[in-house]
Design a protein around this motif. Structure first.
Motif, PDB file in Angstrom:
ATOM      1  N   VAL A  21      -5.288   6.074   4.865  1.00 27.69           N
ATOM      2  CA  VAL A  21      -5.111   5.565   6.265  1.00 27.69           C
ATOM      3  C   VAL A  21      -3.656   5.164   5.967  1.00 27.69           C
ATOM      4  CG1 VAL A  21      -5.731   3.892   7.853  1.00 27.69           C
ATOM      5  CG2 VAL A  21      -7.453   4.925   6.412  1.00 27.69           C
ATOM      6  N   GLY A  22      -2.937   5.870   7.160  1.00 29.32           N
ATOM      7  CA  GLY A  22      -1.408   5.465   6.911  1.00 29.32           C
ATOM      8  C   GLY A  22      -0.631   6.653   6.687  1.00 29.32           C
ATOM      9  N   ALA A  23      -1.310   7.597   6.421  1.00 28.18           N
ATOM     10  CA  ALA A  23      -0.694   8.778   5.779  1.00 28.18           C
ATOM     11  C   ALA A  23       0.268   9.526   6.340  1.00 28.18           C
ATOM     12  CB  ALA A  23      -1.727  10.052   5.791  1.00 28.18           C
ATOM     13  N   GLY A  24       0.598   9.331   7.866  1.00 27.70           N
ATOM     14  CA  GLY A  24       1.567   9.827   8.747  1.00 27.70           C
ATOM     15  C   GLY A  24       2.991   9.541   8.386  1.00 27.70           C
ATOM     16  N   SER A  25       3.130   8.491   7.667  1.00 31.52           N
ATOM     17  CA  SER A  25       4.596   7.994   7.445  1.00 31.52           C
ATOM     18  C   SER A  25       4.693   7.272   6.032  1.00 31.52           C
ATOM     19  CB  SER A  25       4.983   7.050   8.569  1.00 31.52           C
ATOM     20  OG  SER A  25       4.288   6.033   8.481  1.00 31.52           O
ATOM     21  N   ARG A  26       5.854   7.389   5.556  1.00 30.41           N
ATOM     22  CA  ARG A  26       6.426   6.322   4.690  1.00 30.41           C
ATOM     23  C   ARG A  26       5.606   6.544   3.262  1.00 30.41           C
ATOM     24  NH1 ARG A  26       8.552   1.945   8.885  1.00 30.41           N
ATOM     25  NH2 ARG A  26      10.138   3.245   9.516  1.00 30.41           N
ATOM     26  N   THR A  27       5.006   5.507   2.735  1.00 32.18           N
ATOM     27  CA  THR A  27       4.354   5.426   1.569  1.00 32.18           C
ATOM     28  C   THR A  27       3.199   6.230   1.672  1.00 32.18           C
ATOM     29  OG1 THR A  27       5.021   3.018   1.172  1.00 32.18           O
ATOM     30  CG2 THR A  27       3.367   3.921  -0.331  1.00 32.18           C
ATOM     31  N   GLY A  28       2.262   5.893   2.774  1.00 34.67           N
ATOM     32  CA  GLY A  28       1.158   7.101   2.942  1.00 34.67           C
ATOM     33  C   GLY A  28       1.461   8.278   2.885  1.00 34.67           C
ATOM     34  N   ARG A  29       2.376   8.785   3.398  1.00 35.68           N
ATOM     35  CA  ARG A  29       2.858  10.146   3.239  1.00 35.68           C
ATOM     36  C   ARG A  29       3.391  10.754   2.094  1.00 35.68           C
ATOM     37  NH1 ARG A  29       7.697  13.274   4.425  1.00 35.68           N
ATOM     38  NH2 ARG A  29       8.853  11.466   4.482  1.00 35.68           N
ATOM     39  N   PHE A  86     -17.248  10.288  -0.412  1.00 36.80           N
ATOM     40  CA  PHE A  86     -15.682  10.400  -0.784  1.00 36.80           C
ATOM     41  C   PHE A  86     -15.536   9.454  -2.167  1.00 36.80           C
ATOM     42  CE2 PHE A  86     -14.055   6.138   0.129  1.00 36.80           C
ATOM     43  CZ  PHE A  86     -15.103   5.487   0.871  1.00 36.80           C
ATOM     44  N   ASP A  87     -14.642   9.541  -2.753  1.00 31.08           N
ATOM     45  CA  ASP A  87     -14.289   8.798  -4.099  1.00 31.08           C
ATOM     46  C   ASP A  87     -13.264   7.831  -3.802  1.00 31.08           C
ATOM     47  OD1 ASP A  87     -15.357  10.716  -6.243  1.00 31.08           O
ATOM     48  OD2 ASP A  87     -14.297  11.944  -4.929  1.00 31.08           O
ATOM     49  N   HIS A  88     -12.240   7.851  -3.263  1.00 33.27           N
ATOM     50  CA  HIS A  88     -11.338   6.632  -3.146  1.00 33.27           C
ATOM     51  C   HIS A  88     -10.766   6.696  -1.674  1.00 33.27           C
ATOM     52  CE1 HIS A  88     -11.407   6.379  -7.360  1.00 33.27           C
ATOM     53  NE2 HIS A  88     -11.066   7.788  -7.493  1.00 33.27           N
ATOM     54  N   LEU A  89     -10.572   5.464  -1.313  1.00 31.01           N
ATOM     55  CA  LEU A  89      -9.699   5.250   0.175  1.00 31.01           C
ATOM     56  C   LEU A  89      -8.529   4.340  -0.214  1.00 31.01           C
ATOM     57  CD1 LEU A  89     -11.452   4.636   3.620  1.00 31.01           C
ATOM     58  CD2 LEU A  89      -9.368   2.884   2.768  1.00 31.01           C
ATOM     59  N   VAL A  90      -7.432   4.596   0.354  1.00 32.96           N
ATOM     60  CA  VAL A  90      -6.135   3.894   0.248  1.00 32.96           C
ATOM     61  C   VAL A  90      -5.585   3.665   1.930  1.00 32.96           C
ATOM     62  CG1 VAL A  90      -3.798   3.604  -0.320  1.00 32.96           C
ATOM     63  CG2 VAL A  90      -5.441   4.841  -1.938  1.00 32.96           C
ATOM     64  N   SER A  91      -5.467   2.338   2.037  1.00 30.09           N
ATOM     65  CA  SER A  91      -4.904   1.924   3.515  1.00 30.09           C
ATOM     66  C   SER A  91      -3.492   1.390   3.296  1.00 30.09           C
ATOM     67  CB  SER A  91      -5.514   1.192   4.150  1.00 30.09           C
ATOM     68  OG  SER A  91      -5.099   0.662   5.395  1.00 30.09           O
ATOM     69  N   THR A  92      -2.521   1.933   3.944  1.00 30.90           N
ATOM     70  CA  THR A  92      -1.088   1.282   3.836  1.00 30.90           C
ATOM     71  C   THR A  92      -0.929   0.479   5.099  1.00 30.90           C
ATOM     72  OG1 THR A  92       0.067   3.279   4.745  1.00 30.90           O
ATOM     73  CG2 THR A  92      -0.062   3.065   2.350  1.00 30.90           C
ATOM     74  N   ALA A  93      -1.930   0.479   6.224  1.00 33.05           N
ATOM     75  CA  ALA A  93      -1.743   0.239   7.199  1.00 33.05           C
ATOM     76  C   ALA A  93      -1.017  -1.225   7.501  1.00 33.05           C
ATOM     77  CB  ALA A  93      -3.150   0.114   8.019  1.00 33.05           C
ATOM     78  N   ALA A  94      -0.107  -1.402   8.347  1.00 30.09           N
ATOM     79  CA  ALA A  94       0.679  -2.625   8.545  1.00 30.09           C
ATOM     80  C   ALA A  94       0.930  -2.572  10.310  1.00 30.09           C
ATOM     81  CB  ALA A  94       1.704  -2.856   7.881  1.00 30.09           C
ATOM     82  N   MET A  95       0.808  -3.727  10.807  1.00 28.00           N
ATOM     83  CA  MET A  95       1.337  -3.846  12.563  1.00 28.00           C
ATOM     84  C   MET A  95       1.853  -5.074  12.407  1.00 28.00           C
ATOM     85  SD  MET A  95      -1.606  -2.048  14.841  1.00 28.00           S
ATOM     86  CE  MET A  95      -2.976  -2.517  13.887  1.00 28.00           C
ATOM     87  N   PRO A  96       2.926  -5.136  11.847  1.00 27.52           N
ATOM     88  CA  PRO A  96       3.520  -6.923  11.592  1.00 27.52           C
ATOM     89  C   PRO A  96       3.804  -7.440  12.983  1.00 27.52           C
ATOM     90  CG  PRO A  96       4.848  -5.238  10.462  1.00 27.52           C
ATOM     91  CD  PRO A  96       3.803  -4.344  11.360  1.00 27.52           C
ATOM     92  N   ALA A  97       3.674  -8.885  13.007  1.00 26.63           N
ATOM     93  CA  ALA A  97       3.914  -9.669  14.308  1.00 26.63           C
ATOM     94  C   ALA A  97       4.724 -10.814  13.583  1.00 26.63           C
ATOM     95  CB  ALA A  97       2.730 -10.228  14.660  1.00 26.63           C
ATOM     96  N   ASN A  98       6.203 -10.380  13.648  1.00 25.11           N
ATOM     97  CA  ASN A  98       7.124 -11.383  13.146  1.00 25.11           C
ATOM     98  C   ASN A  98       7.413 -12.064  14.412  1.00 25.11           C
ATOM     99  OD1 ASN A  98       6.630 -10.479  10.273  1.00 25.11           O
ATOM    100  ND2 ASN A  98       8.299  -8.858  10.539  1.00 25.11           N
ATOM    101  N   ASP A 187      12.334   0.116  -0.498  1.00 22.60           N
ATOM    102  CA  ASP A 187      13.122   1.016   0.197  1.00 22.60           C
ATOM    103  C   ASP A 187      12.391   2.146   0.959  1.00 22.60           C
ATOM    104  OD1 ASP A 187      15.132   2.113   2.068  1.00 22.60           O
ATOM    105  OD2 ASP A 187      16.450   2.350   0.379  1.00 22.60           O
ATOM    106  N   THR A 188      11.333   1.976   1.628  1.00 15.73           N
ATOM    107  CA  THR A 188      10.546   3.220   1.980  1.00 15.73           C
ATOM    108  C   THR A 188      11.102   3.829   3.163  1.00 15.73           C
ATOM    109  OG1 THR A 188       9.076   1.484   3.142  1.00 15.73           O
ATOM    110  CG2 THR A 188       8.385   1.894   1.192  1.00 15.73           C
ATOM    111  N   GLY A 189      12.142   3.142   3.902  1.00 14.58           N
ATOM    112  CA  GLY A 189      12.533   3.486   5.489  1.00 14.58           C
ATOM    113  C   GLY A 189      12.180   2.463   6.252  1.00 14.58           C
ATOM    114  N   SER A 190      11.182   1.527   6.030  1.00 16.68           N
ATOM    115  CA  SER A 190      10.853   0.435   6.957  1.00 16.68           C
ATOM    116  C   SER A 190      12.112  -0.704   7.147  1.00 16.68           C
ATOM    117  CB  SER A 190       9.597  -0.206   6.307  1.00 16.68           C
ATOM    118  OG  SER A 190       9.737  -0.952   5.379  1.00 16.68           O
TER     119      SER A 190
END
Ligand SMILES: NC(=O)c1ccc[n+]([C@@H]2O[C@H](COP(=O)([O-])OP(=O)(O)OC[C@H]3O[C@@H](n4cnc5c(N)ncnc54)[C@H](OP(=O)(O)O)[C@@H]3O)[C@@H](O)[C@H]2O)c1
Length: 247
Positions: A21-29, A86-98, A187-190
């Motif tokens: 989950v989060g495979a579309g960008s940065r660390t997930g990609r 399935f075997d494994h699930l990884v989620s990099t999801a974040a929606m920061p509220a700073n 430095d993932t691009g974020s």
């Protein structure tokens, strides 16, 4: 007792079904690329189908693309249906509220909790029963929980709550394992939004960190693969922060 059946260097992802989950960008990609090379059968999930297709297009082997919004339980239930066993699930999801507490918007705060706390809880609710016994969940926390700073209160709280969530889930959904990776400044691009100030920011962090550097996406991917691979690691936060939470 004999010490060990599997050499530490053995790749264990061959043929294993891995949901990112989060495979579309940065660390997930980048994780998708590494896992694909290691032979995983991939499900690429995230909020933006175009980004997921972009990731899929970079892989040598075909991968399934499934849109999911961790703020929407119905979409998590739909992901579970699509994924099956399935075997494994990884989620990099974040929606920061700073931002300063006095200026926080409730909807933004709720989305931040959805990505890091409620979403991971719902992923466990809908998918844990489909995980193989040797399987795992790996979520992303962050150094802000251990080193809070002004205007990062929601980030500190959501990342901290996630650290406790993985302990509780590790007990409740055992023997499926549950861990978190907690990045420092990576430095993932974020940080690209800092523009011309980015280099100076990263240099300051590197000077302060005990490891005397900032992180790379590869540092994070190694930690994820370790959490997935080591059958004796559960309920743990792997701090990949160069010691930044201490200095
Ligand atoms: N980079 C750092 O310095 C650092 C420091 C501390 C902690 N972390 C944590 O490490 C993790 C990876 O960070 P990163 O820098 O690679 O990138 P990031 O920009 O924080 O990645 C966030 C990911 O969350 C996905 N996402 C956003 N909204 C979502 C939703 N509603 N449902 C499901 N997924 C959603 C995004 O997908 P789309 O791109 O498709 O929108 C993106 O793939 C994050 O959890 C972050 O908080 C990073």
């Amino acid at each position: 007792m004999a010490i060990t059946e599997t050499p530490a260097s053995a790749t264990t992802l061959g043929g294993q079904r891995l949901v990112i989950v989060g495979a579309g960008s940065r660390t997930g990609r980048l994780l998708a690329q590494a896992a694909s090379v290691a032979g995983a059968d991939l499900v690429l999930a995230g909020p933006d189908p175009r980004k997921l297709e972009w990731t899929a297009g970079e892989l040598a082997d075909p991968a399934e693309v499934v849109p999911v919004d961790l703020a929407d339980e119905a979409s998590i239930a739909a992901l579970a249906k699509r994924v099956g066993r399935f075997d494994h699930l990884v989620s990099t999801a974040a929606m920061p509220a700073n931002g300063p507490v006095a200026e926080l918007d409730l909807t933004d705060v709720q989305r931040a909790f959805a990505a890091k706390v409620i979403g991971p809880l719902l992923l466990a609710k809908h998918l844990a029963c489909q995980a193989r016994e040797s399987g795992s969940f790996t979520f992303f926390s962050g150094v802000a929980a251990w080193r809070p700073s002004p205007a990062r209160t929601v980030m500190a709280t959501t990342n901290g709550a996630l650290a406790f969530l993985v302990q509780a889930l590790a007990v409740e959904i055992a023997p499926v394992r549950v861990n978190a990776v907690s990045p420092g400044i990576v430095d993932t691009g974020s940080w690209d939004g800092l523009g011309a100030d980015k280099e100076a920011f990263l240099r300051t962090i590197a000077e302060r960190n005990p490891a005397r550097r900032v992180g790379t996406p590869d540092d994070l991917i190694k930690a994820v693969l370790y959490a997935i691979d080591n059958p004796y690691v559960t309920g743990t936060v792997l701090h990949v922060d160069g010691g930044g939470r201490l200095a």
